[in-house]
Design a protein around this motif. Structure first.
Motif, PDB file in Angstrom:
ATOM      1  N   LEU A 118     -56.219  -7.780 -43.865  1.00  0.00           N
ATOM      2  CA  LEU A 118     -54.753  -7.813 -43.909  1.00  0.00           C
ATOM      3  C   LEU A 118     -54.218  -7.133 -45.166  1.00  0.00           C
ATOM      4  O   LEU A 118     -53.185  -6.454 -45.135  1.00  0.00           O
ATOM      5  CB  LEU A 118     -54.249  -9.248 -43.847  1.00  0.00           C
ATOM      6  CG  LEU A 118     -54.486 -10.022 -42.543  1.00  0.00           C
ATOM      7  CD1 LEU A 118     -53.740 -11.345 -42.583  1.00  0.00           C
ATOM      8  CD2 LEU A 118     -54.054  -9.219 -41.334  1.00  0.00           C
ATOM      9  N   ARG A 172     -45.537  -9.547 -37.891  1.00  0.00           N
ATOM     10  CA  ARG A 172     -46.213 -10.772 -38.323  1.00  0.00           C
ATOM     11  C   ARG A 172     -46.685 -11.624 -37.147  1.00  0.00           C
ATOM     12  O   ARG A 172     -47.593 -12.434 -37.293  1.00  0.00           O
ATOM     13  CB  ARG A 172     -45.263 -11.597 -39.198  1.00  0.00           C
ATOM     14  CG  ARG A 172     -44.875 -10.888 -40.483  1.00  0.00           C
ATOM     15  CD  ARG A 172     -46.074 -10.669 -41.393  1.00  0.00           C
ATOM     16  NE  ARG A 172     -45.734  -9.857 -42.548  1.00  0.00           N
ATOM     17  CZ  ARG A 172     -46.600  -9.533 -43.496  1.00  0.00           C
ATOM     18  NH1 ARG A 172     -47.847  -9.936 -43.408  1.00  0.00           N
ATOM     19  NH2 ARG A 172     -46.229  -8.780 -44.518  1.00  0.00           N
ATOM     20  N   ILE A 211     -53.869  -7.521 -34.706  1.00  0.00           N
ATOM     21  CA  ILE A 211     -54.387  -6.456 -35.558  1.00  0.00           C
ATOM     22  C   ILE A 211     -54.206  -5.110 -34.867  1.00  0.00           C
ATOM     23  O   ILE A 211     -53.764  -4.127 -35.475  1.00  0.00           O
ATOM     24  CB  ILE A 211     -55.886  -6.685 -35.869  1.00  0.00           C
ATOM     25  CG1 ILE A 211     -56.086  -7.940 -36.734  1.00  0.00           C
ATOM     26  CG2 ILE A 211     -56.490  -5.462 -36.557  1.00  0.00           C
ATOM     27  CD1 ILE A 211     -55.562  -7.830 -38.131  1.00  0.00           C
ATOM     28  N   SER A 258     -51.721  -4.073 -45.109  1.00  0.00           N
ATOM     29  CA  SER A 258     -50.443  -4.130 -45.817  1.00  0.00           C
ATOM     30  C   SER A 258     -50.294  -2.961 -46.794  1.00  0.00           C
ATOM     31  O   SER A 258     -49.230  -2.340 -46.888  1.00  0.00           O
ATOM     32  CB  SER A 258     -50.331  -5.462 -46.570  1.00  0.00           C
ATOM     33  OG  SER A 258     -49.120  -5.534 -47.290  1.00  0.00           O
ATOM     34  N   HIS A 303     -60.947 -11.674 -43.196  1.00  0.00           N
ATOM     35  CA  HIS A 303     -59.695 -11.416 -42.492  1.00  0.00           C
ATOM     36  C   HIS A 303     -58.579 -11.124 -43.490  1.00  0.00           C
ATOM     37  O   HIS A 303     -57.765 -10.207 -43.278  1.00  0.00           O
ATOM     38  CB  HIS A 303     -59.322 -12.627 -41.630  1.00  0.00           C
ATOM     39  CG  HIS A 303     -58.100 -12.408 -40.785  1.00  0.00           C
ATOM     40  ND1 HIS A 303     -58.109 -11.615 -39.662  1.00  0.00           N
ATOM     41  CD2 HIS A 303     -56.831 -12.876 -40.911  1.00  0.00           C
ATOM     42  CE1 HIS A 303     -56.894 -11.614 -39.118  1.00  0.00           C
ATOM     43  NE2 HIS A 303     -56.108 -12.360 -39.864  1.00  0.00           N
ATOM     44  N   GLN A 304     -58.540 -11.865 -44.590  1.00  0.00           N
ATOM     45  CA  GLN A 304     -57.510 -11.638 -45.604  1.00  0.00           C
ATOM     46  C   GLN A 304     -57.673 -10.270 -46.241  1.00  0.00           C
ATOM     47  O   GLN A 304     -56.685  -9.583 -46.526  1.00  0.00           O
ATOM     48  CB  GLN A 304     -57.571 -12.727 -46.678  1.00  0.00           C
ATOM     49  CG  GLN A 304     -56.412 -12.664 -47.671  1.00  0.00           C
ATOM     50  CD  GLN A 304     -55.069 -12.782 -46.983  1.00  0.00           C
ATOM     51  OE1 GLN A 304     -54.801 -13.751 -46.276  1.00  0.00           O
ATOM     52  NE2 GLN A 304     -54.220 -11.775 -47.161  1.00  0.00           N
ATOM     53  N   VAL A 328     -52.253 -11.171 -36.890  1.00  0.00           N
ATOM     54  CA  VAL A 328     -52.238 -10.973 -38.338  1.00  0.00           C
ATOM     55  C   VAL A 328     -51.811 -12.240 -39.073  1.00  0.00           C
ATOM     56  O   VAL A 328     -52.100 -12.403 -40.248  1.00  0.00           O
ATOM     57  CB  VAL A 328     -51.297  -9.808 -38.744  1.00  0.00           C
ATOM     58  CG1 VAL A 328     -51.760  -8.511 -38.149  1.00  0.00           C
ATOM     59  CG2 VAL A 328     -49.865 -10.109 -38.362  1.00  0.00           C
TER      60      VAL A 328
END
Length: 225
Positions: free
Chosen positions: A26, A58, A62, A30, A22-23, A165
């Motif tokens: 992100l 934020r 997603i 980004s 997931h990170q 997110v």
């Protein structure tokens, strides 16, 4: 420990894997936002566009954040299409065909665009011609941007689309509640497969997009002679 962990002792490891993936997603998201805003800045400054900058939501999902980039990219494509149509209208057919020829030197293409860019924009800097060539006389719009739009749409429509997110900051378990409301072995495995599948395409498309935008911003700083 969740109750299902007693039945599926590998679940904690699976949770950590989803957390890691997931990170990564992100991070790609980004980076795509950042590259898009850099491109918007160049277009507004050098091609007279009035595109709005974008910011990640934020508290959004997603899908919502993918949709924001998609809309921004579609707006970018529309603006570049306008410039392309204007060039086609102002240039002789043989010169316009040279702009579309991948074998033609960039310096030659820029010289062609400089003949008419001030007529199209009212007034234009030397960088405007270079930007137009980089974005219109290449596959950035039709290839790279279109590919990233497709990948983002697929992610938004997937299992991952409904995940927020910012859930990592609220606790890993919220990720799985957002998926299907329960932490189960099969659900975690499905989430991992979905992340892995989409990350492969997303990373590739995002990297090509970022590289293309870096080339555009670099030519603005160091115009071709």
């Amino acid at each position: 420990m969740a109750q299902s962990d007693f039945l599926y002792p590998e679940n904690p490891r699976r949770r950590q894997e989803v957390n890691r993936l997931h990170q990564q997603l992100l991070d790609c998201l980004s980076d795509s936002y950042h590259a898009t805003n850099k491109l918007i800045g160049v277009l507004n400054t050098h091609l007279g566009c009035k595109l709005a900058f974008i910011e990640m939501k934020r508290n959004g999902t997603i899908k919502e954040n993918c949709d924001l980039i998609i809309q921004a990219m579609m707006n970018i494509q529309k603006e570049l299409q306008k410039v392309d149509e204007a060039l086609k209208d102002k240039l002789e057919p043989t010169l316009y065909r040279k702009l579309q020829d991948i074998k033609e030197r960039e310096t030659e293409k820029i010289a062609i665009v400089q003949k008419v860019i001030s007529v199209i924009l009212g007034e234009a800097t030397s960088a405007a011609s270079a930007v137009a060539v980089k974005l219109i006389g290449s596959n950035v719009t039709t290839g790279i941007i279109s590919k990233l739009v497709t990948v983002l749409a697929q992610i938004g429509a997937s299992l991952l689309g409904s995940i927020g997110v910012a859930v990592l900051g609220l606790g890993i378990d919220l990720i799985f509640q957002a998926i299907l409301g329960a932490v189960e072995k099969t659900q975690l495995e499905e989430a991992i497969k979905s992340y892995e599948k989409h990350l492969v395409e997303f990373k590739s498309a995002s990297e090509k997009y970022q590289y293309a935008i870096a080339e555009v911003t670099n030519i603005v700083k160091h115009p071709l002679k």
